[in-house]
Enzyme design. Structure first.
Site, PDB file in Angstrom:
ATOM      1  N   ASP A  45       2.942  12.335   6.206  1.00 11.69           N
ATOM      2  CA  ASP A  45       2.066  11.238   5.815  1.00 11.69           C
ATOM      3  C   ASP A  45       2.842  10.174   5.054  1.00 11.69           C
ATOM      4  O   ASP A  45       2.627   8.983   5.224  1.00 11.69           O
ATOM      5  CB  ASP A  45       0.934  11.750   4.907  1.00 11.69           C
ATOM      6  N   TYR A  48       4.806   8.125   7.394  1.00 11.75           N
ATOM      7  CA  TYR A  48       3.887   7.260   8.140  1.00 11.75           C
ATOM      8  C   TYR A  48       3.435   6.085   7.259  1.00 11.75           C
ATOM      9  O   TYR A  48       3.471   4.935   7.673  1.00 11.75           O
ATOM     10  CB  TYR A  48       2.681   8.094   8.593  1.00 11.75           C
ATOM     11  N   ASP A  49       3.060   6.412   6.030  1.00  9.31           N
ATOM     12  CA  ASP A  49       2.627   5.355   5.118  1.00  9.31           C
ATOM     13  C   ASP A  49       3.753   4.347   4.901  1.00  9.31           C
ATOM     14  O   ASP A  49       3.514   3.151   4.806  1.00  9.31           O
ATOM     15  CB  ASP A  49       2.204   5.936   3.760  1.00  9.31           C
ATOM     16  N   GLU A 128     -15.568 -16.518  -3.661  1.00  9.58           N
ATOM     17  CA  GLU A 128     -15.847 -15.179  -4.196  1.00  9.58           C
ATOM     18  C   GLU A 128     -14.560 -14.363  -4.233  1.00  9.58           C
ATOM     19  O   GLU A 128     -13.625 -14.635  -3.481  1.00  9.58           O
ATOM     20  CB  GLU A 128     -16.920 -14.473  -3.355  1.00  9.58           C
ATOM     21  N   LYS A 130     -11.758 -11.674  -3.565  1.00  7.48           N
ATOM     22  CA  LYS A 130     -11.409 -10.858  -2.407  1.00  7.48           C
ATOM     23  C   LYS A 130     -11.141  -9.451  -2.937  1.00  7.48           C
ATOM     24  O   LYS A 130     -10.162  -9.209  -3.633  1.00  7.48           O
ATOM     25  CB  LYS A 130     -10.179 -11.419  -1.715  1.00  7.48           C
ATOM     26  N   ASP A 132     -10.122  -5.687  -3.123  1.00  9.25           N
ATOM     27  CA  ASP A 132      -9.096  -4.900  -2.453  1.00  9.25           C
ATOM     28  C   ASP A 132      -9.627  -3.488  -2.224  1.00  9.25           C
ATOM     29  O   ASP A 132      -9.395  -2.578  -3.009  1.00  9.25           O
ATOM     30  CB  ASP A 132      -7.836  -4.887  -3.330  1.00  9.25           C
ATOM     31  N   ARG A 151     -14.332  -0.457   9.535  1.00  9.82           N
ATOM     32  CA  ARG A 151     -13.988  -1.572  10.392  1.00  9.82           C
ATOM     33  C   ARG A 151     -13.244  -1.097  11.644  1.00  9.82           C
ATOM     34  O   ARG A 151     -13.386  -1.678  12.711  1.00  9.82           O
ATOM     35  CB  ARG A 151     -13.110  -2.531   9.597  1.00  9.82           C
ATOM     36  N   TYR A 240     -20.804  -8.773   1.129  1.00  7.02           N
ATOM     37  CA  TYR A 240     -20.472 -10.200   1.188  1.00  7.02           C
ATOM     38  C   TYR A 240     -20.669 -10.872   2.541  1.00  7.02           C
ATOM     39  O   TYR A 240     -20.371 -12.042   2.691  1.00  7.02           O
ATOM     40  CB  TYR A 240     -19.042 -10.438   0.708  1.00  7.02           C
ATOM     41  N   LYS A 328      -4.759 -16.257  -1.500  1.00  5.61           N
ATOM     42  CA  LYS A 328      -4.133 -15.132  -2.198  1.00  5.61           C
ATOM     43  C   LYS A 328      -3.682 -15.526  -3.603  1.00  5.61           C
ATOM     44  O   LYS A 328      -3.391 -16.688  -3.870  1.00  5.61           O
ATOM     45  CB  LYS A 328      -2.907 -14.648  -1.402  1.00  5.61           C
ATOM     46  N   CYS A 422      33.704   5.060  -5.779  1.00  6.02           N
ATOM     47  CA  CYS A 422      32.486   5.448  -5.088  1.00  6.02           C
ATOM     48  C   CYS A 422      31.823   6.623  -5.798  1.00  6.02           C
ATOM     49  O   CYS A 422      32.476   7.636  -6.048  1.00  6.02           O
ATOM     50  CB  CYS A 422      32.829   5.823  -3.645  1.00  6.02           C
ATOM     51  N   CYS A 425      32.088   9.842  -3.286  1.00  6.53           N
ATOM     52  CA  CYS A 425      33.324  10.525  -2.869  1.00  6.53           C
ATOM     53  C   CYS A 425      34.488  10.238  -3.795  1.00  6.53           C
ATOM     54  O   CYS A 425      35.564  10.792  -3.632  1.00  6.53           O
ATOM     55  CB  CYS A 425      33.679  10.155  -1.433  1.00  6.53           C
ATOM     56  N   CYS A 440      32.946   1.167  -0.843  1.00  3.17           N
ATOM     57  CA  CYS A 440      33.739   2.384  -0.921  1.00  3.17           C
ATOM     58  C   CYS A 440      34.779   2.338   0.191  1.00  3.17           C
ATOM     59  O   CYS A 440      34.468   2.012   1.336  1.00  3.17           O
ATOM     60  CB  CYS A 440      32.822   3.589  -0.727  1.00  3.17           C
ATOM     61  N   CYS A 446      33.928   9.819   2.993  1.00  2.00           N
ATOM     62  CA  CYS A 446      32.804   9.604   2.078  1.00  2.00           C
ATOM     63  C   CYS A 446      31.539  10.177   2.710  1.00  2.00           C
ATOM     64  O   CYS A 446      31.071   9.676   3.731  1.00  2.00           O
ATOM     65  CB  CYS A 446      32.619   8.121   1.801  1.00  2.00           C
TER      66      CYS A 446
HETATM   67  S1  IVH Z   1     -15.420 -12.094   4.417  1.00  4.98           S
HETATM   68  C1  IVH Z   1     -16.070 -13.087   8.554  1.00  4.98           C
HETATM   69  N1  IVH Z   1     -15.377 -11.748   1.824  1.00  4.98           N
HETATM   70  O1  IVH Z   1     -10.803  -9.007   3.363  1.00  4.98           O
HETATM   71  C2  IVH Z   1     -15.726 -12.798   7.153  1.00  4.98           C
HETATM   72  N2  IVH Z   1     -13.950 -10.416   3.151  1.00  4.98           N
HETATM   73  O2  IVH Z   1      -8.605 -10.077   4.932  1.00  4.98           O
HETATM   74  C3  IVH Z   1     -15.041 -11.534   7.006  1.00  4.98           C
HETATM   75  N3  IVH Z   1     -12.632  -8.809   1.882  1.00  4.98           N
HETATM   76  O3  IVH Z   1     -11.740  -7.608   6.401  1.00  4.98           O
HETATM   77  C4  IVH Z   1     -14.706 -11.138   5.679  1.00  4.98           C
HETATM   78  N4  IVH Z   1     -13.418  -9.313  -0.081  1.00  4.98           N
HETATM   79  O4  IVH Z   1     -12.274  -6.323   4.245  1.00  4.98           O
HETATM   80  C5  IVH Z   1     -14.868 -11.368   3.005  1.00  4.98           C
HETATM   81  N5  IVH Z   1     -15.474 -11.514  -0.462  1.00  4.98           N
HETATM   82  C6  IVH Z   1     -14.977 -11.141   0.700  1.00  4.98           C
HETATM   83  C7  IVH Z   1     -14.029 -10.119   0.813  1.00  4.98           C
HETATM   84  C8  IVH Z   1     -13.522  -9.794   2.058  1.00  4.98           C
HETATM   85  C9  IVH Z   1     -12.595  -8.528   0.579  1.00  4.98           C
HETATM   86  C10 IVH Z   1     -11.797  -8.142   2.899  1.00  4.98           C
HETATM   87  C11 IVH Z   1     -12.533  -7.699   4.135  1.00  4.98           C
HETATM   88  C12 IVH Z   1     -11.857  -8.395   5.274  1.00  4.98           C
HETATM   89  C13 IVH Z   1     -10.531  -8.705   4.691  1.00  4.98           C
HETATM   90  C14 IVH Z   1      -9.876  -9.854   5.405  1.00  4.98           C
END
Ligand code: IVH
Length: 695
Positions: A45, A48-49, A128, A130, A132, A151, A240, A328, A422, A425, A440, A446
């Site tokens: 995991d 993968y992450d 509004e 965003k 996380d 989603r 939202y 952002k 180094c 080595c 080195c 080495c």
């Molecule tokens: S609106 C059509 N509002 O951000 C509008 N998204 O980068 C779709 N998200 O998939 C999203 N806060 O998971 C909206 N206030 C907010 C949000 C928000 C977080 C996330 C959401 C979306 C992702 C897009």
């Protein structure tokens, strides 16, 4: 690829980034199939992450390179096995990003242009936070919560109804009579920072997995096959937006928030209605300043056109609405203690200093290490062990140390002395003029270099031996199964021993044998790249393969080129993109007898395929220098130049003795005269078109 993957994201070129994103998309999709489809993950995991994180980091730095098939578009890697699939009646969209005020102004201007609004018309925006977290869609029929989904890839998600029912903030029924028969609302499920910390404490106490950040904790908690586990996790939610509606709920987004708030859905109290761009930017600044004091993580602001009729007209482009944008926040910073500086040795012997930090959360991720790049960087920033440093993570990019906090420096602190030997080595580590890295000189004695070179040799863009990862190479090397690259091809003879090793079995050892045998025929360019010669990346390897055609031809030419007085050397440095510095690394590789022996050894196992000659190799103007003069009728000067370059020619602005051809259009003046004086060949436009042929 190993080499490239180790390159810090901030040092990747656009080409490298694009290439890596393509490889990551394929690789992650393959792991997803192994994990979800066949229930047989081939990597841990954490690995993968790390792949997904790397993908996001590169996309964050090069947003324009984000691919349609990007793993980040497939949130949670498509429906996981164990959850039923749900097709979203309306796709769940993502958002375009704005990184600075210019992008925000451009967003607003585009909205106005698109709608053809007059300057007097105001456009209301709802701003509004965003959140996380992880987005979900909640479906209500006749006021009853009937289905909840992740989603997924935007079109199809996972049915997590039972898990969502455990959220105390989620209304199970909506009492108000005045609600649409079908109501889909969408929002973000998240975990507060305090709850996240408490959860991790309890996980750690029980010896269970701890989460990297609140977002991962929320996602992990929600995607539990057993809802009783989800029920014990402190998940919250903000709503939202909406999906399918049997009838409209509101004429504006603001009114929508108001109504669903009245129906009992949690909406974010920080949301505001604004009209002027300056207000919007100021609000962004305010929220950014408050960010650290909010109980939950936010990574920006979302601006939405308030009027729903305008939203409808604006529609969407690819997977994002034209009526909304995510602005952002700039990189989050944090302070922490630098405990120790250690020095790592890479494949080419470069010594890279690494800061080992007191773990700290920055940008939602716990960071305990950061690269210090090189010796000069340490001097420039005067970074010392015991210092308190300021860290930054831009998006998801590898953390950077911005500066030290001088007032917090211990009194007995001493400047860091970069090792001149180094650490692996003990060989001398020297620094050549013009180089940032100290290296080195131990070469094959080495262990760090040997192991890194072996990892590079089997990596994806080199021999691409499936099932033979870095950890295996380390273990095989440690236990004496492989010393040099040719030993990889001796592994099939040791399959029985490998099958006995921890973590291996008959099947995996058998698969490894097949994977190795499949690679005993290899294209020349991959072979050259796999050797890991300094400065010979994929592009250079390809150039060399095309230029020399065969392994025998290349080796022969390199041995001759050891003498700089030969035509072979002049030919090498004249290759476009090679030059004396790369040539020096190549000749130093071939001057070492152990490298030549390693090549002999490899050749005894391999069939190295000759390189295909480039298609434009046969172009009549390939490698020639052209000048265009006068006006052309059939194509613009720009197009003519592009065609010539595509056919391998260089286009110059003036005629000299080095010019091979001058294409003379109508009303040509002095350049045509000069060409005649110097005896340079000239062509009419018709002759030029004839020469290059149709597009
Ligand atoms: S609106 C059509 N509002 O951000 C509008 N998204 O980068 C779709 N998200 O998939 C999203 N806060 O998971 C909206 N206030 C907010 C949000 C928000 C977080 C996330 C959401 C979306 C992702 C897009």
């Amino acid at each position: 690829m190993a080499g490239e993957r180790e390159t810090p994201v901030e040092q990747l070129t656009v080409e490298q980034a694009a290439r890596e994103l393509r490889a990551l998309a394929q690789e992650i999709a393959e792991h997803d199939r192994a994990y979800h489809g066949r229930d047989a993950p081939t990597i841990s995991d954490a690995e993968y992450d790390a792949l997904r994180r790397r993908n996001t980091e590169i996309e964050d730095r090069f947003p324009h390179l984000a691919r349609r098939d990007s793993p980040s578009e497939r949130v949670g890697a498509g429906p996981a096995e164990g959850f039923a699939k749900v097709s979203h009646a309306l796709p769940m969209l993502s958002l375009d990003n704005a990184f600075d005020s210019g992008d925000v102004r451009e967003f607003l201007a585009r909205v106005r242009r698109f709608l053809g609004l007059s300057p007097e018309t105001t456009v209301e925006i709802v701003a509004e936070p965003k959140i996380d977290g992880l987005s979900v869609s909640l479906r209500y029929e006749e006021g009853e919560f009937v289905q909840g989904a992740t989603r997924g890839d935007g079109a199809t998600g996972e049915n997590i109804t039972q898990n969502l029912k455990t959220l105390s903030e989620l209304p199970k029924t909506i009492g108000d009579g005045d609600i649409p028969g079908v109501l889909e609302v969408r929002g973000e499920v998240y975990m507060t920072r305090d709850d996240f910390a408490a959860l991790n404490r309890s996980q750690a106490e029980q010896g269970l997995k701890v989460f990297a950040n609140p977002r991962n904790a929320a996602a992990g908690s929600l995607r539990q096959l057993d809802p009783s586990i989800t029920a014990r996790r402190p998940l919250r939610m903000f709503v939202y937006s909406w999906g399918e509606l049997s009838e409209p709920v509101a004429e504006t987004h603001w009114e929508f928030l108001d109504r669903i708030g009245g129906w009992g859905f949690p909406t974010n109290p920080l949301s505001r209605r604004l009209t002027e761009v300056d207000e919007i930017l100021e609000f962004h600044g305010d929220c950014e300043a408050r960010r650290a004091t909010l109980p939950y993580d936010i990574d920006g602001m979302v601006y939405k056109v308030n009027r729903v009729d305008w939203q409808r007209r604006l529609g969407m482009v690819s997977r994002a609405p034209r009526w909304a944008v995510a602005h952002k926040f700039s990189a989050e910073k944090a302070q922490t203690l630098l405990r120790e500086i250690t020095v790592q040795v890479g494949r080419t012997g470069a010594l890279t200093p690494v800061a080992n930090l007191e773990p700290v959360t920055v940008g939602g991720v716990v960071v305990s290490r950061a690269t210090l790049h090189n010796e000069d960087e340490i001097v420039r920033k005067d970074v010392r062990e015991g210092d308190t440093v300021i860290l930054q993570r831009a998006g998801d990019v590898i953390p950077q140390i911005l500066a030290v906090v001088p007032e917090k420096r211990p009194l007995d602190s001493k400047p860091f002395v970069f090792p001149d030997h180094c650490p692996e080595c003990g060989s001398v580590a020297s620094r050549e003029a013009g180089e940032v890295a100290r290296r080195c000189t131990g070469g094959l004695i080495c262990p760090a270099q040997v192991v890194e070179r072996l990892k590079h040799f089997v990596s994806r863009d080199a021999f691409d031996i499936e099932g033979l990862g870095g950890k295996h190479i380390e273990a095989f090397w440690r236990d004496g199964l492989v010393h040099g690259p040719a030993d990889i091809f001796r592994l099939p003879a040791k399959a029985a021993d490998i099958a006995q090793r921890e973590g291996w079995g008959e099947t995996s050892a058998g698969n490894l044998v097949t994977a190795i045998q499949e690679r005993q025929t290899i294209p020349l360019e991959r072979f050259i790249y796999a050797l890991g010669i300094r400065q010979v990346g994929q592009a250079t390897a390809r150039t060399l393969a095309r230029h020399y055609g065969s392994l025998v031809g290349w080796r022969g030419a390199m041995m001759e080129a050891l003498d700089a007085e030969t035509d072979a050397y002049r030919d090498l440095v004249n290759i476009d993109g090679i030059g004396p510095s790369v040539a020096a690394d190549m000749t130093s590789f071939f001057s070492e007898s152990h490298n030549r022996e390693a090549l002999d050894d490899l050749q005894s196992f391999l069939t190295v395929e000759d390189a295909a000659q480039p298609e434009d190799g046969g172009s009549p103007i390939s490698g020639k220098t052209l000048v265009f003069t006068g006006s052309l009728e059939e194509m613009t000067r720009g197009e003519a130049k592009a065609r010539a370059e595509a056919l391998g020619a260089k286009v110059a602005g003036s005629v000299s003795r080095k010019t091979d051809l001058v294409v003379v259009g109508a009303d040509a003046g002095s350049k045509a005269r000069k060409a005649r004086e110097l005896g340079v060949q000239t062509l009419t436009e018709a002759e030029w078109l004839d020469l290059i042929g149709p597009v």
